[in-house]
Structure formats: C-alpha cells, structure tokens
Scaffold this active site. Structure first.
Site, mmCIF file in Angstrom:
data_model
loop_
_atom_site.group_PDB
_atom_site.id
_atom_site.type_symbol
_atom_site.label_atom_id
_atom_site.label_comp_id
_atom_site.label_asym_id
_atom_site.label_seq_id
_atom_site.Cartn_x
_atom_site.Cartn_y
_atom_site.Cartn_z
ATOM 1 N N GLN A 123 -4.062 8.102 4.575
ATOM 2 C CA GLN A 123 -2.925 8.800 5.162
ATOM 3 C C GLN A 123 -3.259 10.195 5.681
ATOM 4 O OE1 GLN A 123 -0.481 7.442 1.585
ATOM 5 N NE2 GLN A 123 1.076 7.456 3.181
ATOM 6 N N ARG A 181 -3.932 15.402 -6.372
ATOM 7 C CA ARG A 181 -4.166 13.947 -6.422
ATOM 8 C C ARG A 181 -4.549 13.464 -5.023
ATOM 9 N NH1 ARG A 181 -0.184 9.149 -6.028
ATOM 10 N NH2 ARG A 181 -1.495 7.454 -6.744
ATOM 11 N N GLU A 213 3.926 10.567 -7.997
ATOM 12 C CA GLU A 213 4.565 10.786 -6.687
ATOM 13 C C GLU A 213 6.061 10.919 -6.883
ATOM 14 O OE1 GLU A 213 3.721 7.985 -3.488
ATOM 15 O OE2 GLU A 213 1.649 7.832 -4.171
ATOM 16 N N TYR A 217 11.015 7.658 -6.518
ATOM 17 C CA TYR A 217 11.631 8.364 -5.395
ATOM 18 C C TYR A 217 13.156 8.304 -5.418
ATOM 19 C CZ TYR A 217 7.111 8.693 -2.971
ATOM 20 O OH TYR A 217 5.824 9.001 -2.617
ATOM 21 N N ASP A 265 -6.020 6.824 12.906
ATOM 22 C CA ASP A 265 -7.407 7.107 13.315
ATOM 23 C C ASP A 265 -7.756 8.584 13.114
ATOM 24 O OD1 ASP A 265 -7.527 4.494 14.008
ATOM 25 O OD2 ASP A 265 -7.821 4.800 16.157
ATOM 26 N N ASN A 309 5.419 6.569 -9.838
ATOM 27 C CA ASN A 309 5.909 7.036 -8.546
ATOM 28 C C ASN A 309 7.381 6.688 -8.480
ATOM 29 O OD1 ASN A 309 3.268 7.642 -8.017
ATOM 30 N ND2 ASN A 309 2.969 6.109 -6.434
ATOM 31 N N HIS A 315 -5.015 -1.485 14.479
ATOM 32 C CA HIS A 315 -5.662 -1.610 15.786
ATOM 33 C C HIS A 315 -5.251 -2.910 16.475
ATOM 34 C CE1 HIS A 315 -9.019 1.329 14.369
ATOM 35 N NE2 HIS A 315 -7.967 1.957 14.851
ATOM 36 N N HIS A 364 -6.080 3.231 -2.999
ATOM 37 C CA HIS A 364 -4.757 3.488 -2.414
ATOM 38 C C HIS A 364 -4.685 2.696 -1.104
ATOM 39 C CE1 HIS A 364 -1.242 6.520 -2.577
ATOM 40 N NE2 HIS A 364 -0.961 5.685 -1.593
ATOM 41 N N ASN A 366 -3.176 2.316 -7.032
ATOM 42 C CA ASN A 366 -1.882 2.924 -6.757
ATOM 43 C C ASN A 366 -0.884 1.838 -6.363
ATOM 44 O OD1 ASN A 366 -0.027 5.211 -5.938
ATOM 45 N ND2 ASN A 366 -0.174 4.095 -4.004
ATOM 46 N N GLU A 367 0.208 1.773 -7.082
ATOM 47 C CA GLU A 367 1.334 0.900 -6.724
ATOM 48 C C GLU A 367 0.930 -0.536 -6.417
ATOM 49 O OE1 GLU A 367 3.735 2.503 -3.639
ATOM 50 O OE2 GLU A 367 4.177 4.344 -4.718
HETATM 51 C C1 BGC Z 1 2.995 5.459 -1.487
HETATM 52 C C2 BGC Z 1 2.605 6.518 -0.505
HETATM 53 C C3 BGC Z 1 3.688 6.616 0.551
HETATM 54 C C4 BGC Z 1 4.978 7.037 -0.100
HETATM 55 C C5 BGC Z 1 6.140 7.307 0.841
HETATM 56 C C6 BGC Z 1 4.459 5.532 -1.886
HETATM 57 O O1 BGC Z 1 4.937 4.242 -2.072
HETATM 58 O O2 BGC Z 1 2.131 5.513 -2.585
HETATM 59 O O3 BGC Z 1 1.368 6.177 0.008
HETATM 60 O O4 BGC Z 1 3.365 7.451 1.607
HETATM 61 O O5 BGC Z 1 5.360 6.024 -0.971
HETATM 62 O O6 BGC Z 1 6.457 6.192 1.590
#
Ligand code: BGC
Length: 495
Positions: free
Chosen positions: A42, A100, A399, A332, A75, A330, A62, A145, A189-190
């Site tokens: 990312q 991280r 996260e 959100y 890229d 993580n 691509h 990741h 990760n996830e």
């Molecule tokens: C991921 C990140 C992502 C973020 C926001 C998480 O699920 O680990 O790579 O950018 O969410 O979408």
C-alpha cells in the site's frame, strides 16, 4: 472535604466533547505504545525495481484496472521505497513509539522461494530498521499483508498446502536477516479478509469465486502457515532474539440488533464465523463448534459425503493450538446482527452457511467508505469480548482508522480517534483489559484494496497526483502528535 474531593475527581474525569460523547480525560499508562500502521503493497511502490518479483496483487491490478474505484494501481503508491528516510523523519516528528509495517515477500524473494534472495530488497528493510532504531522507534513487522509472490499464486496460492512450507522458509529468512532489530512480529494480517477478498470473489487477488469451499481451504492453510512461522520462531529464534509473535485478526464488533434470544444467538454466531474461525484454532483448538455443525449439516443436505469445512487432524489441531504470544486486532466499526431463518439449500456459499442479516445503524455517522461507521464503544466491547473468551497474554490494536475524501482539516478523523481511544482507555482503566498498544491506520494516505486512492485514512496526506508524492500534515496528525506526547485525549491535558 473527602466527599467534595471525590465528587470533583469523578466530575473531572468526565469531559463532554459533544452532546452524546464522554471523553475519558485520564492518561494512558506510560508503557502503552502509540504508533501508526502501513503495509508494503500500500505504500512502497517500486513494484518492479531493483530485482523485486511480481506479487499476485501486481498481476491482478495490471490485468484489470476496473478492480479499483479510480482504476489506479500501486505501482508507485506513496513511493516509500524511495522516500523511506523522509517517512522515518515524519514518524519521528509524530512522536510514535512503534511503527507497524510489512515486508514484501517478493521484494526479498522474487519468486517466493529461497532459490534467489534479492539483496537490494533485503537492504531496503535493513536500512529502514536501522533508521527506525536510530530514531528510537520500535518496529512491529508483519510478514504477510496480502502481496503473495505471483509464482506461488500460480502454484495454487493459499489453496496449496505446500505454501505452508514456502511461508515457513520466508519467515525463517526474515527472522534470520531482520530479527536482531525486531521484538514484535505478526505472521499474517487479517486472514479472514484475505481469504474472503481473493478466494470467495474477485474483489481482491487472486480473484477466485470459491465461496463454498476454497475460502475454507484458504483459512486452513493460512492457519497452518501462521503456526509454522510461530513454531520456527519459537524453536530457533526466541531464545536468542527474545521477541513476540502472533497474528492480527479483523472483525467489526457484532452486536445483536435487538434483545431477542434469536438476535443474540445470531450475533454470537457472526463473531464465531468471522473471528472464532481463526481465533478458536489458535487459542482453543479446532474450528468453532457452530461452524463445524452448520457447515457439516448443510453439506450433507447438499448431498456431499463430507463437510465443505476441511477437518483438522488431531496433529494439526495440536500444532496450531497455542501459537500466540499476543493477539493483534484490527477494529474499525460496529455492526448490528439480525437473525434470519436458514437459507434454503441450493448454491453452497460461506454467507449462507452463516446466514445472518448484518448492517450498520443508519444513525451512526458514516465515513466515506460504505462499510465504516463511527461507533466508538465497539472497540471497548470487542477487547472485553476477546479478553473474556480467549484470555490472550496481551491485546494489541494493530489497526483502527477512518476514511474520508482527503480533507486536510480532517475533523471527522480527530473525532473518530478521540472517541475510539477514549473507549479503549475505559477498557484498560475501568475494565482492566490488558491492551498494550495501538497502531492507527494509517500513517499516511495510501493505496486501498479495491478503493485505489478514493478513500483516505492517513494522518499525513499524500498527493498521489504529484510525481514527488508530496506529504502534508493534516489536522488529525497534529492532534495525534499531541495525544502521543501527553498520553491524553482532551485539550485540557498539558505535557
Ligand atoms: C487492511 C488494510 C486496509 C484497511 C482499510 C484493513 O482491512 O489491513 O490493509 O487498508 O483495512 O481498508
């Protein structure tokens, strides 16, 4: 006098920041580690420079530019492959204790195997680690990741059990090369989202619609790969390097939509299908019973002589169980879960196996992303849930972040982190949950899987239209800088 001072204390601990929000104004413990998070794909760019191999995400984007909302790829991304020194200076200015980031597997092993080690890639991470050390910033390094080397994807990727051994080799090499600088590792990760995005549909690489079975196979293999890396670290490196290793799981906080028993049961099932799916094998042993029962039953009704959820052997259960030194989370958003009668037997599908109605409360403030809403108590509820159910040694919030369209004066992001961190502080101080650190998503605006550059998560803005990928501080960056310095969320806190 005593009564008066107690009253004052209680009152002073509660500051009302808006009509309905109470922000904890106490301080985070001295030992609490504030930081920020990114991942290689990312931010790094330089997708084919200095000997880096192709990843499955390079190939995926691509081949089809419609896989991102703005038809852009990674890229160049934030060009952190070239701008890493400037980035470490920004981290230093932000004041983080921990950073991280992830290692790009194909940058150090171009085809994913140890047949060829790309020294330029190794040097990139060594330089970054040394620069972080020189600036007193601890690394938290993620091994995987999502940017699987394309060659390994062609071998079957996370559907091929042999990937476990390849991942083991990559992990061993990383511990050997970088382990002197790293005290905290994340294996994968996830895994849930990685499997759902790429093996249950074509939103993510490698884009396989295997929603009935491949997605479960992917989960099993990612768990075995995680365990392999954990054991290699435990057997060969722990004694000399003394670090910790675990994995990072993502989940929303799933709350029953009503008090009914059916909704409560549905919410717990949602947690088991989305979180216990990975947490149970590692912390308890084997898949959650509710997954085993439901998928076996539906498979039988579909006419299969076995369950679409691949069984673990007892040896595998024992191998995976206990492979944790901490848990990374993580989180959100929150979700409401409503019971639905079982889907009719027909086309087999992970979503029908689980079978709930999951949605966000329309009264919760919305971010720019359709899946992310402001529900700050979700973090407190989740860490309490994980603590009670799985008793991890420690919890690390790997996260947590907010999406907008890139405003520089990003007040909604400040509100988000303030609200979530306040709830996290409540969990630590009031509920006694051992949460030891927090790496916000994200350090800077970066490439979003599926989103391209349309939704921004950073404390630092990146101009993805300028060749220089110019970095600019946002208001939230300045706010977080003060939070880190004072270990406190409200304006009245002084250094
Ligand atoms: C991921 C990140 C992502 C973020 C926001 C998480 O699920 O680990 O790579 O950018 O969410 O979408």
């Amino acid at each position: 006098m005593r009564i008066l001072s107690v009253t004052f204390l209680v009152f002073s601990e509660i500051l009302i920041s808006s009509q309905d929000e109470v922000i904890n104004n106490r301080r985070f413990p001295e030992s609490f580690k504030f930081g920020v998070a990114t991942s290689a794909f990312q931010i790094e760019g330089a997708w084919n420079e200095d000997g880096k191999g192709e990843s499955m995400w390079d190939r995926f984007l691509h081949n089809n530019s419609s896989k991102t909302l703005d038809r852009r790829n990674a890229d160049v991304a934030c060009d952190s492959y070239h701008k890493w020194r400037e980035d470490v200076q920004l981290l230093k200015e932000l004041g983080v204790k921990i950073y991280r980031f992830s290692i790009s597997w194909p940058r150090i092993l171009p085809d994913g195997t140890t047949n060829k080690i790309n020294q330029a890639g190794v040097d990139y991470y060594l330089n970054l680690l040394k620069e972080l050390k020189a600036n007193n910033i601890e690394p938290l390094v993620t091994l995987y990741h999502w940017d699987l080397p394309q060659h390994l994807s062609e071998l079957g990727g996370w559907l091929n059990p042999q990937i476990v051994d390849y991942f083991g080799e990559f992990a061993r090499l990383s511990f050997r090369l970088f382990g002197d600088y790293v005290r905290q590792w994340t294996t994968v990760n996830e895994p849930k989202t990685a499997c759902l995005l790429g093996y249950a549909n074509d939103y993510g690489a490698p884009g396989l619609w295997l929603v009935a079975d491949g997605v479960y196979q992917c989960a099993k293999i990612q768990l075995l790969a995680h365990a392999k890396a954990w054991h290699i670290y435990d057997d060969e490196f722990r004694a000399s390097q003394g670090g910790k290793i675990g994995f990072v799981l993502d989940t929303p906080w799933n709350e029953p939509a009503s008090d009914s028993d059916l909704d409560r049961e549905a919410a717990e099932r949602e947690m088991q299908f989305g979180f216990g799916w990975f947490a149970n094998p590692v912390f308890i042993g084997d898949w959650p019973q509710v997954m085993k029962d439901r998928i076996a039953n539906r498979s039988k009704l579909e006419g299969l002589g076995f369950s679409r959820l691949p069984e673990f052997t007892q040896k595998e259960i024992d191998y995976i169980n206990g492979t944790h030194d901490y848990i990374g989370l993580n989180i959100y958003t929150g979700k409401l879960v409503e019971y639905l009668p079982d889907y009719e037997i027909g086309t087999p599908n992970y979503n029908f196996d689980n079978g709930n109605n999951v949605y966000c409360d329309p009264s919760w403030p919305a971010s720019s992303s359709d899946w992310l809403f402001y529900y700050p108590s979700s973090i407190r509820k989740l860490v309490n849930y994980v603590n009670e159910k799985y008793s991890p040694e420690e919890i690390f919030i790997a996260e947590n972040g907010w999406a907008d369209h890139g405003e520089i004066d990003d007040q909604s992001r400040i509100r988000y982190h303030k609200g979530y961190l306040s709830n996290l502080l409540d969990a630590i101080l009031e509920d006694g949950v051992n949460v030891v650190g927090y790496t916000a998503w994200s350090f800077m605006d970066n490439f979003g899987w599926g989103a391209g550059y349309t939704h921004r998560f950073g404390f630092i803005s990146v101009d993805h239209d300028s060749p220089n990928r110019t970095r600019t501080w946002k208001s939230s960056g300045r706010y977080y800088q003060k939070v880190i310095r004072t270990r406190c969320l409200v304006d009245t806190c002084v250094d």
